[in-house]
Design an enzyme around this catalytic site. Structure first.
Site, mmCIF file in Angstrom:
data_model
loop_
_atom_site.group_PDB
_atom_site.id
_atom_site.type_symbol
_atom_site.label_atom_id
_atom_site.label_comp_id
_atom_site.label_asym_id
_atom_site.label_seq_id
_atom_site.Cartn_x
_atom_site.Cartn_y
_atom_site.Cartn_z
ATOM 1 C CD GLU A 1 -2.912 -1.243 0.102
ATOM 2 O OE1 GLU A 1 -2.991 -0.246 -0.641
ATOM 3 O OE2 GLU A 1 -3.626 -2.255 -0.050
ATOM 4 C CD GLU B 1 -4.042 1.942 -3.387
ATOM 5 O OE1 GLU B 1 -4.190 1.168 -2.439
ATOM 6 O OE2 GLU B 1 -4.386 1.664 -4.554
ATOM 7 C CG HIS C 1 -6.513 0.386 0.942
ATOM 8 N ND1 HIS C 1 -6.504 0.120 -0.404
ATOM 9 C CD2 HIS C 1 -7.788 0.731 1.247
ATOM 10 C CE1 HIS C 1 -7.717 0.302 -0.895
ATOM 11 N NE2 HIS C 1 -8.514 0.681 0.084
ATOM 12 C CD GLU D 1 -4.661 -0.825 -7.670
ATOM 13 O OE1 GLU D 1 -5.269 -1.593 -6.895
ATOM 14 O OE2 GLU D 1 -4.242 0.290 -7.318
ATOM 15 C CD GLU E 1 -5.149 -3.658 -4.030
ATOM 16 O OE1 GLU E 1 -4.693 -3.064 -5.022
ATOM 17 O OE2 GLU E 1 -4.903 -3.339 -2.856
ATOM 18 C CG HIS F 1 -8.178 1.039 -6.615
ATOM 19 N ND1 HIS F 1 -7.391 1.081 -5.495
ATOM 20 C CD2 HIS F 1 -9.321 1.688 -6.299
ATOM 21 C CE1 HIS F 1 -8.022 1.740 -4.538
ATOM 22 N NE2 HIS F 1 -9.202 2.110 -4.993
#
Lengths: 189, 72
Positions: A35, A64, A67, A135, A165, A168
């Protein structure tokens, strides 16, 4: 500039005292597809990418960091009450010698995070493909982390992160399409 | 110039220190082919060698962007 909300993006519960899991989770903290790398990669690339997709990189790069906080919370909860003996048993004795129970940006093998993990080519297509690949690699890492634990609460948070992920990756692929179709004016030089 | 180039204009502040440079990027033809169809037109062997591909549809020319000794 950022505005901070003092809460996690998704709740993190750890229901099993398993310091060894922290050793593996740290891959998503300071690893190549982790991340930190993701956040820094996107927030750096956005300066030279065409205007149309800067906002996307800002938004995803920011998420991110959210995360990163979730992973940090998991690692912290798993190690904060671990004795030196437990750290040793978990294979974290090297970590303990250097950091006590502090977190550190390194991967599961203890290799420190490095800027060589992230790339900014300046070519929008190349940069977005790097992001898509990142990703997908992070998604795979989350799968292996879900495989390696039987803590259902940790699995729950990891499943959330894995799904992000996937989303994204799609957004980055949409960004490629936007840049492909962008015919505003003819090239000048 | 060929149709593979896309130009764009980044935000420009009235306080930017340097004169603006034109900004453009290439979208090579591989971006539009998911799976190469059969029977595409082919270069002659000599032309294929020169272009680096057997198929004109896959060819992406690239020339140096800045002329030596000039600003842009």
């Amino acid at each position: 500039m950022w505005i901070y909300e003092k809460k996690l993006q998704y709740p993190v519960r750890v229901s099993k005292c398993d310091p060894k899991l922290a050793k593996f989770l740290i891959e998503q903290y300071g690893g190549a597809d982790g991340e930190l790398a993701a956040a820094l990669r996107y927030l750096n690339q956005r300066y030279s990418i065409p205007d149309k997709v800067i906002g996307l990189l800002t938004d995803i790069g920011t998420e991110e960091f959210a995360h990163l906080e979730m992973i940090a919370t998991m690692v912290y909860k798993l190690t904060k009450d671990a004795t030196p003996e437990q750290m040793k048993a978990a294979g974290l004795d090297g970590h303990f010698a250097d950091h006590d129970n502090a977190l550190s940006y390194h991967n599961a093998a203890g290799i420190p995070w490095t800027a060589t993990y992230i790339q900014a080519k300046g070519d929008p297509i190349a940069d977005l493909y790097e992001d898509i690949a990142a990703e997908e690699k992070a998604r795979a890492t989350y799968q292996w982390l879900i495989d390696i634990t039987d803590d259902v609460d940790i699995q729950d948070a990891l499943k959330f992160l894995r799904e992000r992920e996937i989303v994204h990756s799609l957004r980055f692929r949409e960004a490629v399409e936007i840049l492909k179709e962008h015919h505003s004016s003819k090239k000048v030089f | 110039m060929d149709g593979q180039w896309r130009s764009h204009q980044p935000f420009r502040s009235p306080f930017d220190p340097c004169p603006p440079l034109p900004k453009a990027y290439v979208v090579p033809p591989n971006q539009y082919i998911t799976y190469q169809p059969e029977g595409l037109k082919q270069f002659s062997p000599r032309e294929a060698l020169k272009h680096g591909t057997l198929w004109p549809d896959l060819y992406s020319p690239y020339e140096a962007r800045y002329k030596r000794g000039s600003q842009a």
